[in-house]
Enzyme design. Structure first.
Site, short mmCIF file in Angstrom:
data_model
loop_
_atom_site.label_atom_id
_atom_site.label_comp_id
_atom_site.label_asym_id
_atom_site.label_seq_id
_atom_site.Cartn_x
_atom_site.Cartn_y
_atom_site.Cartn_z
N LYS A 16 -25.38 -10.59 -15.55
CA LYS A 16 -24.86 -11.93 -15.87
C LYS A 16 -24.79 -12.01 -18.05
O LYS A 16 -24.15 -13.08 -17.83
CB LYS A 16 -26.46 -12.74 -15.72
CG LYS A 16 -26.34 -12.50 -14.36
CD LYS A 16 -28.22 -14.06 -13.66
CE LYS A 16 -27.58 -13.70 -12.54
NZ LYS A 16 -29.03 -15.10 -11.47
N LYS A 41 -22.67 -17.75 -4.91
CA LYS A 41 -22.38 -19.28 -5.17
C LYS A 41 -21.75 -19.41 -6.58
O LYS A 41 -21.41 -20.42 -6.19
CB LYS A 41 -23.65 -20.07 -4.30
CG LYS A 41 -24.86 -19.90 -5.00
CD LYS A 41 -26.33 -20.26 -4.90
CE LYS A 41 -27.11 -19.83 -4.72
NZ LYS A 41 -28.34 -19.18 -4.55
N LYS A 54 -20.47 -8.87 -4.27
CA LYS A 54 -20.84 -9.77 -3.72
C LYS A 54 -20.64 -10.97 -3.28
O LYS A 54 -19.93 -11.84 -4.72
CB LYS A 54 -23.06 -9.42 -3.80
CG LYS A 54 -22.84 -10.72 -4.77
CD LYS A 54 -24.60 -10.49 -4.98
CE LYS A 54 -25.19 -11.36 -6.17
NZ LYS A 54 -26.41 -11.52 -6.12
P1 TYM Z 1 -30.33 -15.68 -5.30
O1 TYM Z 1 -31.05 -17.20 -5.27
O2 TYM Z 1 -29.41 -15.40 -6.48
O3 TYM Z 1 -30.49 -15.22 -3.96
C1 TYM Z 1 -31.65 -15.50 -2.48
C2 TYM Z 1 -31.81 -14.45 -1.89
O4 TYM Z 1 -30.63 -14.32 -1.41
C3 TYM Z 1 -30.13 -12.87 -1.45
N1 TYM Z 1 -28.89 -12.65 -1.55
C4 TYM Z 1 -27.53 -11.89 -0.96
N2 TYM Z 1 -28.04 -11.44 0.32
C5 TYM Z 1 -26.97 -10.62 1.13
N3 TYM Z 1 -25.62 -10.61 0.12
C6 TYM Z 1 -25.56 -11.47 -1.03
N4 TYM Z 1 -24.51 -11.66 -0.85
C7 TYM Z 1 -26.34 -12.26 -0.99
N5 TYM Z 1 -26.52 -13.05 -2.46
C8 TYM Z 1 -27.47 -13.12 -2.59
C9 TYM Z 1 -30.60 -12.52 -2.83
O5 TYM Z 1 -31.08 -11.04 -2.43
C10 TYM Z 1 -31.85 -13.45 -2.31
O6 TYM Z 1 -32.98 -12.59 -1.43
N6 TYM Z 1 -34.02 -13.40 -8.42
C11 TYM Z 1 -34.19 -14.88 -6.98
C12 TYM Z 1 -34.72 -15.93 -6.29
C13 TYM Z 1 -36.29 -15.32 -6.41
C14 TYM Z 1 -36.90 -14.48 -6.05
C15 TYM Z 1 -38.25 -14.40 -6.93
C16 TYM Z 1 -36.78 -13.39 -5.02
C17 TYM Z 1 -37.58 -15.97 -8.00
N7 TYM Z 1 -38.65 -15.32 -7.56
C18 TYM Z 1 -39.52 -13.28 -6.18
C19 TYM Z 1 -37.89 -13.03 -4.70
C20 TYM Z 1 -38.86 -13.29 -4.82
C21 TYM Z 1 -32.75 -14.57 -6.62
O7 TYM Z 1 -31.90 -14.97 -7.81
O8 TYM Z 1 -31.71 -14.78 -5.48
#
Ligand code: TYM
Length: 334
Positions: A117, A202, A199
């Site tokens: 990032k 969005k 990956k």
């Molecule tokens: P975020 O918003 O990037 O993504 C949410 C969830 O989607 C999964 N994910 C994917 N899984 C498979 N293939 C992909 N291409 C893909 N892109 C995203 C992510 O692994 C995630 O599970 N930091 C986290 C949000 C968060 C969180 C937490 C998660 C904040 N606090 C506490 C678990 C526990 C995040 O940015 O997810």
């Protein structure tokens, strides 16, 4: 719903930085609804995390509400699970500060997401981006979560959460439950349709690279048809066939069939037929969510009722952890 003694606790979150992608869905959200009976679940919209990248305020508010409605549309039941918006529960920020004093600079420097990032946004490498995993650790440890259902990209953050918790427990006794990642076999890493070595995200500038959970059937099929593959003709899972491997993974994750079963199904068929089948399967899976979303998003009063109650319950569930932590580190209680 109060956290009961018996059920194991699950926590997960998603950032409101755009409509969820098929990656978010297959890697995380799809699995969340199915865990609600067996576990005490907490699902949150991680808006505090979202501002590590510059956001337009009105747009962030709208997306937060969209994301909350999407959770409900994907089957999260606020009567069963704690369903809330992270910034509504100030305990997350409080615990995050304390945990940051038990996290090493070197540990954070090793995080691949930070490296990625900060490369993407070289003009805004802020300290929040650097300490992002500490806030994530606070989210998880606050509710004493046993399991955290996430995609594979979050594994490193989970590992550091475990390290921070173990370190704190080592000094002060058993304060935190050490959480386990809960990563699905298929769908844990959905790749971009345009560059299957990256990956699906969005924040991709090319919308053909990702499918959103709200795309129409036509859009989904078109994106699948345009998916980058290879000059080979066989629908088989093999090293070097990243595009086909990705589509097979998607198909397997939705249908529940194993990869060899999927390969057999498309034996002797061309890529065109395979891509259309994947597109149709994805569209059929997402259609009910899109329909639920349209209905739920229109009812902002109901959404507000849900997230207000959710925040109150989340506060009650997390308060004891912060009180305990404050006491342990030696703060004079007011
Ligand atoms: P975020 O918003 O990037 O993504 C949410 C969830 O989607 C999964 N994910 C994917 N899984 C498979 N293939 C992909 N291409 C893909 N892109 C995203 C992510 O692994 C995630 O599970 N930091 C986290 C949000 C968060 C969180 C937490 C998660 C904040 N606090 C506490 C678990 C526990 C995040 O940015 O997810």
């Amino acid at each position: 719903m109060p956290v009961t003694e018996k059920k194991k606790v699950i926590l997960s979150g998603i950032q409101p930085t755009g409509v969820f992608t098929l990656g978010n869905y297959l890697g995380a959200v799809k699995n969340w609804a199915g865990l609600q009976d067996e576990f005490q679940c907490a699902y949150m919209i991680a808006d505090l995390h979202a501002i590590t990248v510059r956001q337009e305020p009105a747009e962030l508010r709208k997306r937060t509400l969209d994301a909350f409605a999407l959770l409900l549309a994907a089957g999260i039941d606020p009567q069963k699970s704690l369903t809330f918006i992270q910034s509504h529960v100030d305990l997350h920020a409080k615990l995050s500060w304390v945990l940051s004093c038990f996290t090493q600079f070197g540990e954070m420097s090793r995080m691949t997401q930070f490296k990625d990032k900060s490369q993407k946004h070289p003009d805004n490498v802020n300290v929040g981006l650097f300490t992002y995993p500490v806030l994530m650790a606070a989210d998880i440890l606050l509710y004493q979560a046993d399991f955290v259902p996430v995609g594979a990209d979050q594994k490193q953050h989970l590992e550091v959460t475990r390290d921070i918790a173990a370190r704190f427990n080592g000094i002060y006794g058993d304060v935190f439950t050490i959480p386990e990642p809960y990563i699905p076999k298929a769908g844990a890493r959905v790749m971009s349709l345009q560059d299957p070595t990256k990956k699906m995200s969005k924040s991709d500038t090319n919308p053909n690279g990702y499918i959103t959970i709200l795309d129409t059937k036509e859009q989904i099929i078109n994106k699948c048809k345009r998916a980058v593959t290879d000059s080979d003709r066989e629908v088989v899972y093999r090293e070097g066939k990243d595009g086909i491997n990705n589509l097979l993974n998607i198909y397997s994750s939705i249908t529940g069939k194993t990869i060899p079963e999927c390969e057999r199904e498309f034996e002797g068929k061309g890529y065109g037929e395979f891509k259309t089948a994947v597109g149709e399967t994805v569209a059929d899976e997402l259609r009910p969510i899109r329909e639920n979303f349209a209905r739920l998003r229109a009812d902002t009063a109901y959404l507000k009722e849900c997230y207000t109650a959710g925040a109150q319950m989340a506060y009650r569930a997390g308060r004891r952890t912060v009180e305990k932590v404050y006491k342990k580190v030696g703060f004079l209680l007011p």
